[in-house]
Design a protein around this motif. Sequence first.
Motif, PDB file in Angstrom:
ATOM      1  N   PRO A 133     -15.800 -69.658 -12.980  1.00 12.13           N
ATOM      2  CA  PRO A 133     -15.959 -71.121 -12.985  1.00 12.13           C
ATOM      3  C   PRO A 133     -14.637 -71.779 -13.382  1.00 12.13           C
ATOM      4  O   PRO A 133     -13.760 -71.134 -13.968  1.00 12.13           O
ATOM      5  N   GLU A 162     -14.723 -71.076  -8.535  1.00 12.00           N
ATOM      6  CA  GLU A 162     -15.933 -71.701  -7.961  1.00 12.00           C
ATOM      7  C   GLU A 162     -15.835 -73.230  -8.018  1.00 12.00           C
ATOM      8  O   GLU A 162     -15.778 -73.821  -9.095  1.00 12.00           O
ATOM      9  N   TYR A 203     -17.890 -75.165  -5.666  1.00 11.73           N
ATOM     10  CA  TYR A 203     -19.029 -75.737  -4.944  1.00 11.73           C
ATOM     11  C   TYR A 203     -20.369 -75.577  -5.665  1.00 11.73           C
ATOM     12  O   TYR A 203     -21.409 -75.938  -5.123  1.00 11.73           O
ATOM     13  N   GLU A 204     -20.348 -75.066  -6.871  1.00  7.47           N
ATOM     14  CA  GLU A 204     -21.598 -74.957  -7.633  1.00  7.47           C
ATOM     15  C   GLU A 204     -22.076 -76.343  -8.057  1.00  7.47           C
ATOM     16  O   GLU A 204     -21.288 -77.297  -8.135  1.00  7.47           O
ATOM     17  N   ASN A 205     -23.387 -76.463  -8.343  1.00 11.34           N
ATOM     18  CA  ASN A 205     -23.886 -77.677  -8.959  1.00 11.34           C
ATOM     19  C   ASN A 205     -23.392 -77.746 -10.390  1.00 11.34           C
ATOM     20  O   ASN A 205     -23.437 -76.748 -11.111  1.00 11.34           O
ATOM     21  N   TYR A 261     -20.743 -72.651  -1.425  1.00 16.16           N
ATOM     22  CA  TYR A 261     -21.544 -72.074  -2.499  1.00 16.16           C
ATOM     23  C   TYR A 261     -22.383 -70.923  -1.948  1.00 16.16           C
ATOM     24  O   TYR A 261     -23.081 -71.084  -0.951  1.00 16.16           O
ATOM     25  N   LYS A 289     -25.202 -68.221  -3.324  1.00 14.70           N
ATOM     26  CA  LYS A 289     -26.060 -67.933  -4.476  1.00 14.70           C
ATOM     27  C   LYS A 289     -25.799 -66.540  -5.033  1.00 14.70           C
ATOM     28  O   LYS A 289     -25.714 -66.329  -6.244  1.00 14.70           O
ATOM     29  N   ASN A 317     -19.920 -61.942 -10.046  1.00 12.32           N
ATOM     30  CA  ASN A 317     -20.278 -63.322 -10.375  1.00 12.32           C
ATOM     31  C   ASN A 317     -20.186 -63.576 -11.879  1.00 12.32           C
ATOM     32  O   ASN A 317     -21.002 -63.090 -12.654  1.00 12.32           O
ATOM     33  N   ARG A 365     -20.065 -66.801 -13.095  1.00 14.93           N
ATOM     34  CA  ARG A 365     -20.344 -68.228 -13.292  1.00 14.93           C
ATOM     35  C   ARG A 365     -21.090 -68.502 -14.590  1.00 14.93           C
ATOM     36  O   ARG A 365     -20.924 -69.542 -15.206  1.00 14.93           O
ATOM     37  N   GLU A 366     -21.945 -67.547 -15.003  1.00 13.67           N
ATOM     38  CA  GLU A 366     -22.746 -67.740 -16.220  1.00 13.67           C
ATOM     39  C   GLU A 366     -22.265 -66.849 -17.369  1.00 13.67           C
ATOM     40  O   GLU A 366     -22.963 -66.676 -18.363  1.00 13.67           O
TER      41      GLU A 366
END
Length: 203
Positions: free
Chosen positions: A6, A29, A31-33, A140, A142, A148, A150-151
Motif C-alpha cells: 500500500p 497499490e 486502485y484499492e478502496n 484493482y 482482489k 499481497n 495490503r493488510e
Amino acid sequence: MKILLPIFYLPPISWFAFFLKEENEIVLEQYENFPKQTYRNRTNIYGANGRLSLIIPINHSSERVMKEIKISHRENWQKLHWKSIKTAYQSSPYFEFYEDRLQKIFEFETDSLIQFNLHALKIIQDIMKTEKAYSLNDEYVKVPSELNCREQFSAKKETEFEMEEYYQTFTDKMGFMKDLSILDLICNKGPETLTYLKNIYTK
C-alpha cells in the motif's frame, strides 16, 4: 519476489523492510478502496507524551479509490505536522543533519494524497541514499499475483515484527516504541538506518 504494498504516509519501519529488500520487486497499490484509520493518511512518531499520530485530513466525497483521494486544505495541517515532528526530534542525533530535506516534504503542494506520499517517499529515499525502483499497479485485483501486503501493516494494533531496540529521544522517560514512522529511525540512527532495516525479518 513481487510484493504488492500500500502507499503510506511516511511509512512505518516494517514497510521499509519489505520495500528495500533487494530481492523484492515492488508494486504499489493505487486502485484499492481507501480504508479509514490506516497508514495511508497517518503516521506515528514518538512525541514527548508518547506515541503521536499525525493524520492528513482528506476531503470526504463519493470518490473512494485511493488514486482519487484528495487532501483537505481547510486547516494548515502541513505546518502542524512539521511543527510536531520538529518538536519530537529536534534533540535527536541526526535531525539537524536532515532537517532541510525533511522540511521539503511539507512544502510540497498537491491535492492528491498519493502524490504527496510518493513525493515524501522520494525524499526519504534520497536521505537514505537508496534508489529502489517500484511500479504502480494499473487496476484493482482482489487476489493479486504478487504477495499481497495490503493488510500487512496495522495502525490500530502493535506490530508483529521483531525489532532490535535502539535509543529514542524519550526512551528514558517512556521506554522503546517499535515500528514508528521511518522518520524515527532516520533521526535516531542516521546512516545506520539501512543496516537496521536489513536486519528486520520479513517473510
